[in-house]
Design a protein around this motif. Structure first.
Motif, PDB file in Angstrom:
ATOM      1  N   ALA A 178       1.092  -0.899  -0.012  1.00 15.21           N
ATOM      2  CA  ALA A 178       0.037  -0.131  -0.251  1.00 15.21           C
ATOM      3  C   ALA A 178       0.419   1.200  -0.182  1.00 15.21           C
ATOM      4  N   LYS A 198      -3.769   8.452   2.644  1.00 16.83           N
ATOM      5  CA  LYS A 198      -4.278   6.264   2.593  1.00 16.83           C
ATOM      6  C   LYS A 198      -5.275   6.999   0.956  1.00 16.83           C
ATOM      7  N   VAL A 203      -4.487   0.891  -2.018  1.00 19.49           N
ATOM      8  CA  VAL A 203      -5.387  -0.443  -0.881  1.00 19.49           C
ATOM      9  C   VAL A 203      -5.418  -1.824  -1.915  1.00 19.49           C
ATOM     10  N   GLY A 206      -1.726  -2.643  -1.562  1.00 14.54           N
ATOM     11  CA  GLY A 206      -1.766  -3.834  -1.699  1.00 14.54           C
ATOM     12  C   GLY A 206      -2.414  -5.366  -1.164  1.00 14.54           C
TER      13      GLY A 206
END
Length: 307
Positions: A178, A198, A203, A206
């Motif tokens: 991520a 983020k 995501v 990841g």
């Protein structure tokens, strides 16, 4: 700062490795109990209950963990954990533990019921309403989540070092993937009010990193002697390739939920780190936030798998 981080990491590894190598259950159980109790102390301080109340929270976490372990028949003092009798046989479905698992599967199903809808609700409404939740309820929630994580740690260690490390590395791979994926491709913010750095691209990166890790680890399981099947091999055997990838994506996503949940609590408390117990690394919660949901939820998924 880097030197301090490295020194702290080396000290932690030097303490942890002997407990991982020990055949007896108690060294790892007691060491992790100390850390989870420290996380309870941090949780209390972040939720407007510092001082003596935070110390009491840490003690309550330790006491609750030992009480529940004793009630469930988990031996944290003996040579090894009690296991389910071999006469039970293999079963396949929600709510049924595998042979060799000591904790009733209902414990992990409770974790699913708490973390999945609860995590979604907290991330959706937490920035507005978290501090409006009574302080006592917030502390009880922390106690429950930390206790579930510790029980899952002890149970996972009992399944073998290879299994435990595969769960740890899933979280680390999701975090590393991520980080680099977000830096390279991140455009769409995931939760800007909680953690501005983020992104959704992080995501997905990841999840991809976890999928690649699973392929490598399954090869290792099949070609190099290991003490027990990894999480990835068990998911593959129980759910098939497609089911395994869905399960791993779910766990990677829940690791993000755990990270964001702790970030939300720190933001609400006006704190950068959960504490300074680990010089250069912040606090214990800062290091285990993503593991809090993944540890029990990975065991919930094991109830679907033969192994």
């Amino acid at each position: 700062m880097l030197k301090q981080r490295v020194i702290t990491a080396l000290i932690l590894v030097a303490i942890l490795l002997p407990t991982l190598a020990a055949q007896a259950a108690w060294p790892f159980a007691i060491l992790t109990l100390v850390f989870i109790s420290a996380a309870g102390w941090e949780w209390s301080r972040l939720n407007e209950a510092p001082g003596a109340r935070a110390v009491m929270m840490g003690a309550a976490v330790a006491g609750a963990c030992l009480f529940v372990a004793q009630s469930l028949g988990l031996s944290v003092w003996g040579a090894q954990l009690s296991a389910v009798s071999e006469s039970v046989g293999h079963v396949h479905g929600w709510g049924h533990p595998l042979v060799g698992f000591a904790t009733p599967a209902v414990i992990w199903l409770v974790a699913v019921a708490v973390w999945v809808p609860g995590g979604a609700a907290v991330l959706r409404f937490g920035t507005e309403y978290w501090k409006q939740v009574p302080q006592l309820l917030r502390r009880l929630l922390g106690l429950g989540l930390l206790m579930l994580a510790w029980l899952a740690l002890v149970e996972s260690k009992a399944q073998g070092l290879n299994y435990l490390l595969s769960v740890f590395c899933l979280v680390w791979a999701a975090d590393i993937g991520a980080y680099f994926g977000g830096r390279a491709f991140g455009k769409n913010k995931l939760a800007p009010s909680i953690s501005p750095g983020k992104s959704w691209e992080g995501v997905w990166s990841g999840m991809l990193a976890v999928a690649l890790l699973s392929v490598i680890w399954i090869w290792i399981d099949r070609n190099i002697g290991v003490d027990a099947p990894s999480l990835y091999s068990r998911l593959l055997m129980g759910l098939g390739p497609a089911g395994m990838l869905v399960a791993l994506a779910f766990l990677a996503a829940m690791s993000v939920v755990g990270d964001l949940f702790e970030s939300l609590i720190k933001r609400q408390a006006g704190a950068k780190d959960s504490s300074q117990l680990l010089p250069g690394h912040g606090g214990v919660l800062d290091r285990i936030d993503a593991l809090l949901p993944v540890l029990p939820l990975s065991l919930a998924l094991m109830t679907l798998c033969h192994g």
